[in-house]
Design a protein around this motif. Structure first.
Motif, PDB file in Angstrom:
ATOM      1  N   THR A  84      47.069  42.104  42.562  1.00 20.60           N
ATOM      2  CA  THR A  84      45.835  42.836  42.282  1.00 20.60           C
ATOM      3  C   THR A  84      45.615  44.208  42.996  1.00 20.60           C
ATOM      4  OG1 THR A  84      44.499  40.337  41.928  1.00 20.60           O
ATOM      5  CG2 THR A  84      43.395  42.446  42.561  1.00 20.60           C
ATOM      6  N   TYR A  85      45.683  45.026  41.859  1.00 16.82           N
ATOM      7  CA  TYR A  85      45.079  46.407  42.291  1.00 16.82           C
ATOM      8  C   TYR A  85      43.833  46.735  41.837  1.00 16.82           C
ATOM      9  CZ  TYR A  85      50.097  47.081  43.661  1.00 16.82           C
ATOM     10  OH  TYR A  85      51.433  47.165  44.299  1.00 16.82           O
ATOM     11  N   PHE A  86      42.792  47.333  42.692  1.00 12.80           N
ATOM     12  CA  PHE A  86      41.591  47.479  42.494  1.00 12.80           C
ATOM     13  C   PHE A  86      40.980  46.485  41.307  1.00 12.80           C
ATOM     14  CE2 PHE A  86      42.401  51.323  44.634  1.00 12.80           C
ATOM     15  CZ  PHE A  86      41.220  51.598  45.257  1.00 12.80           C
ATOM     16  N   TYR A  87      41.085  45.237  41.646  1.00 15.33           N
ATOM     17  CA  TYR A  87      40.461  44.315  40.954  1.00 15.33           C
ATOM     18  C   TYR A  87      41.120  43.995  39.315  1.00 15.33           C
ATOM     19  CZ  TYR A  87      36.888  45.358  44.522  1.00 15.33           C
ATOM     20  OH  TYR A  87      36.303  45.767  45.290  1.00 15.33           O
ATOM     21  N   ASN A  88      42.232  44.314  39.371  1.00 13.09           N
ATOM     22  CA  ASN A  88      43.052  44.407  38.038  1.00 13.09           C
ATOM     23  C   ASN A  88      44.558  44.189  38.195  1.00 13.09           C
ATOM     24  OD1 ASN A  88      43.319  44.525  35.271  1.00 13.09           O
ATOM     25  ND2 ASN A  88      41.886  46.330  34.836  1.00 13.09           N
ATOM     26  N   ILE A 129      50.631  34.482  36.942  1.00 14.15           N
ATOM     27  CA  ILE A 129      50.591  34.277  38.252  1.00 14.15           C
ATOM     28  C   ILE A 129      49.806  35.738  38.986  1.00 14.15           C
ATOM     29  CG2 ILE A 129      51.846  34.135  40.494  1.00 14.15           C
ATOM     30  CD1 ILE A 129      53.974  32.487  39.013  1.00 14.15           C
ATOM     31  N   ALA A 130      48.767  35.368  39.504  1.00 15.97           N
ATOM     32  CA  ALA A 130      48.087  36.632  40.030  1.00 15.97           C
ATOM     33  C   ALA A 130      48.005  36.512  41.730  1.00 15.97           C
ATOM     34  CB  ALA A 130      46.672  36.523  39.445  1.00 15.97           C
ATOM     35  N   VAL A 131      47.911  37.503  42.233  1.00 14.13           N
ATOM     36  CA  VAL A 131      47.942  37.629  43.854  1.00 14.13           C
ATOM     37  C   VAL A 131      47.109  38.297  44.320  1.00 14.13           C
ATOM     38  CG1 VAL A 131      49.587  37.982  45.715  1.00 14.13           C
ATOM     39  CG2 VAL A 131      50.611  36.788  43.811  1.00 14.13           C
ATOM     40  N   CYS A 132      46.462  38.168  45.293  1.00 13.41           N
ATOM     41  CA  CYS A 132      45.361  38.907  45.838  1.00 13.41           C
ATOM     42  C   CYS A 132      45.374  38.805  47.459  1.00 13.41           C
ATOM     43  CB  CYS A 132      43.914  38.541  45.305  1.00 13.41           C
ATOM     44  SG  CYS A 132      42.715  39.391  45.877  1.00 13.41           S
ATOM     45  N   GLU A 133      45.065  39.986  48.247  1.00  5.96           N
ATOM     46  CA  GLU A 133      45.262  39.589  49.664  1.00  5.96           C
ATOM     47  C   GLU A 133      43.785  38.985  50.146  1.00  5.96           C
ATOM     48  OE1 GLU A 133      44.407  43.125  52.188  1.00  5.96           O
ATOM     49  OE2 GLU A 133      44.751  44.396  50.086  1.00  5.96           O
ATOM     50  N   GLN A 134      42.592  38.944  49.134  1.00  7.17           N
ATOM     51  CA  GLN A 134      41.539  38.711  49.923  1.00  7.17           C
ATOM     52  C   GLN A 134      41.120  37.348  49.929  1.00  7.17           C
ATOM     53  OE1 GLN A 134      39.682  40.938  51.314  1.00  7.17           O
ATOM     54  NE2 GLN A 134      40.685  42.782  50.933  1.00  7.17           N
ATOM     55  N   GLU A 135      40.361  36.847  50.508  1.00  3.47           N
ATOM     56  CA  GLU A 135      39.860  35.322  50.530  1.00  3.47           C
ATOM     57  C   GLU A 135      39.053  34.684  49.445  1.00  3.47           C
ATOM     58  OE1 GLU A 135      38.258  34.198  54.268  1.00  3.47           O
ATOM     59  OE2 GLU A 135      39.980  35.286  55.437  1.00  3.47           O
ATOM     60  N   ASP A 136      38.276  35.678  48.841  1.00  3.43           N
ATOM     61  CA  ASP A 136      37.241  35.287  48.004  1.00  3.43           C
ATOM     62  C   ASP A 136      37.956  35.749  46.523  1.00  3.43           C
ATOM     63  OD1 ASP A 136      35.208  35.036  45.952  1.00  3.43           O
ATOM     64  OD2 ASP A 136      33.754  35.632  47.564  1.00  3.43           O
ATOM     65  N   SER A 161      47.846  28.886  34.977  1.00  9.95           N
ATOM     66  CA  SER A 161      47.253  30.162  35.430  1.00  9.95           C
ATOM     67  C   SER A 161      47.151  29.854  37.362  1.00  9.95           C
ATOM     68  CB  SER A 161      46.111  30.723  35.140  1.00  9.95           C
ATOM     69  OG  SER A 161      45.829  31.004  33.680  1.00  9.95           O
ATOM     70  N   VAL A 162      48.259  30.742  37.779  1.00 11.03           N
ATOM     71  CA  VAL A 162      48.129  30.344  39.241  1.00 11.03           C
ATOM     72  C   VAL A 162      47.457  31.374  39.894  1.00 11.03           C
ATOM     73  CG1 VAL A 162      49.496  30.140  41.342  1.00 11.03           C
ATOM     74  CG2 VAL A 162      50.350  29.143  39.165  1.00 11.03           C
ATOM     75  N   LYS A 163      46.294  31.361  40.808  1.00  7.70           N
ATOM     76  CA  LYS A 163      45.566  32.375  41.612  1.00  7.70           C
ATOM     77  C   LYS A 163      46.089  32.033  42.911  1.00  7.70           C
ATOM     78  CE  LYS A 163      42.214  32.342  37.687  1.00  7.70           C
ATOM     79  NZ  LYS A 163      40.610  32.100  37.551  1.00  7.70           N
ATOM     80  N   ALA A 164      46.627  33.114  43.371  1.00  9.15           N
ATOM     81  CA  ALA A 164      47.145  32.959  44.962  1.00  9.15           C
ATOM     82  C   ALA A 164      46.322  34.028  45.987  1.00  9.15           C
ATOM     83  CB  ALA A 164      48.328  33.170  45.118  1.00  9.15           C
TER      84      ALA A 164
END
Length: 206
Positions: A84-88, A129-136, A161-164
């Motif tokens: 995820t880069y700036f919510y996208n 597969i989407a990856v994000c550093e935040q908790e929410d 769809s994997v959301k990590a």
């Protein structure tokens, strides 16, 4: 059966690539042939809106996407991953998706009537597969949604769809069995979807 992994992160061997590779591992064990490419290895630009593909359904821009088109054509399914880069999605993934516009086919008299090349040819399957550093999960923004909606419009049935979340440092995911397991199960579901299609086609063809 062939599954193509597509990594939209420029951090090789990072969290996104690890999860894509994990899904491909399951596909391989499920009987599929696999290949993994990194979008950062190819030089290409986004869609220019030239409409040069309108009659042939092939992009006229001669750059690295031409190699990617070949890989896509030979694959029955794909695993698309993006951090995820700036919510996208990343710029590489966004440009990649834009350049698949050539595979969308519109009625000349009514552009609200459309189909896709994959749909015409019988459809394909996908996992995102989407990856994000935040908790929410809200901080993931539209990353997962952009991939899923775009793939669906392009004639791919997204089977999972994997959301990590909470993944930042390069190897964080290696310590997270939950996401590794989710990616594996997603890949296995993809392989089983291809297996099911193959078996049904076998029955129908007698």
């Amino acid at each position: 059966m062939k599954v193509l992994g597509i990594v939209g992160s420029r951090r090789k061997s990072g969290n996104t690539s690890r999860l894509v590779e994990r899904a491909l591992e399951a596909c391989l064990q499920g009987g599929a042939e696999t290949q993994c490419i990194y979008l950062s290895d190819y030089k290409y630009i986004g869609c220019t809106g030239c409409e040069g593909c309108r009659k042939t359904y092939k992009c006229v821009i001669q750059d690295g996407m031409q190699e990617i088109y070949t890989a896509l054509e030979s694959a029955d399914a794909i695993v698309l991953g993006s951090p995820t880069y700036f919510y996208n999605v990343t710029a590489d993934v966004k440009a990649f998706i834009e350049r698949l516009y050539c595979q969308e086919i519109f009625h000349e008299a009514d552009r609200s009537v459309w189909t896709s090349m994959n749909e015409v040819l019988g459809g394909k399957y996908a996992v995102s597969i989407a990856v994000c550093e935040q908790e929410d999960e809200r901080d993931m923004g539209v990353t997962s949604k952009v991939m899923d909606m775009s793939l669906a419009a392009l004639g791919y049935r997204v089977v999972d769809s994997v959301k990590a979340l909470r993944l930042y440092e390069k190897n964080d995911v290696l310590e997270n069995e939950v996401y590794l397991d989710q990616a594996y199960k997603a890949g296995l579901k993809l392989a089983r979807s291809l297996e099911l299609r193959s078996s049904v086609l076998g029955v129908l063809k007698g």
